[in-house]
Design an enzyme around this catalytic site. Sequence first.
Site, short mmCIF file in Angstrom:
data_model
loop_
_atom_site.label_atom_id
_atom_site.label_comp_id
_atom_site.label_asym_id
_atom_site.label_seq_id
_atom_site.Cartn_x
_atom_site.Cartn_y
_atom_site.Cartn_z
CD GLN A 1 -2.80 1.13 2.41
OE1 GLN A 1 -2.39 1.46 3.50
NE2 GLN A 1 -4.04 0.73 2.19
CB CYS B 1 -4.46 7.49 5.55
SG CYS B 1 -3.59 7.84 7.09
CE LYS C 1 -7.66 2.18 4.57
NZ LYS C 1 -6.64 2.41 5.60
#
Length: 110
Positions: free
Chosen positions: A30, A61, A100
Amino acid sequence: MAMCAELVQAQMSEWALLKRHHTEDIFGVQICGNHPAMISKTCELINSECDVDFIDLNVGCPIDLVCNKGAGSALMDRANKLEQMLTGMVQVSDIPISVKMRIGTREYLD
């Protein structure tokens, strides 16, 4: 999660995050960054230097240290920049790309 700027600058502590252990059947990395060119360069490096099954772009994030630099979930508010990043990633890598992300960046109350 590995930071693209540190990977491109060849920081060994960041590259250590991209090492596959011999017991891992499926291994992905990632990455996180805020510049399309840096993301593309990182994918080129990973594609040529690492044994990975996929590359995941972190667009989830919420940490201030990441978001205040325009990376992580901050990219959810920058659709054009995110598109440039993903287009560049796909163009330079033959490794599958995933993302993500979160449902959103703001809390809406009824």
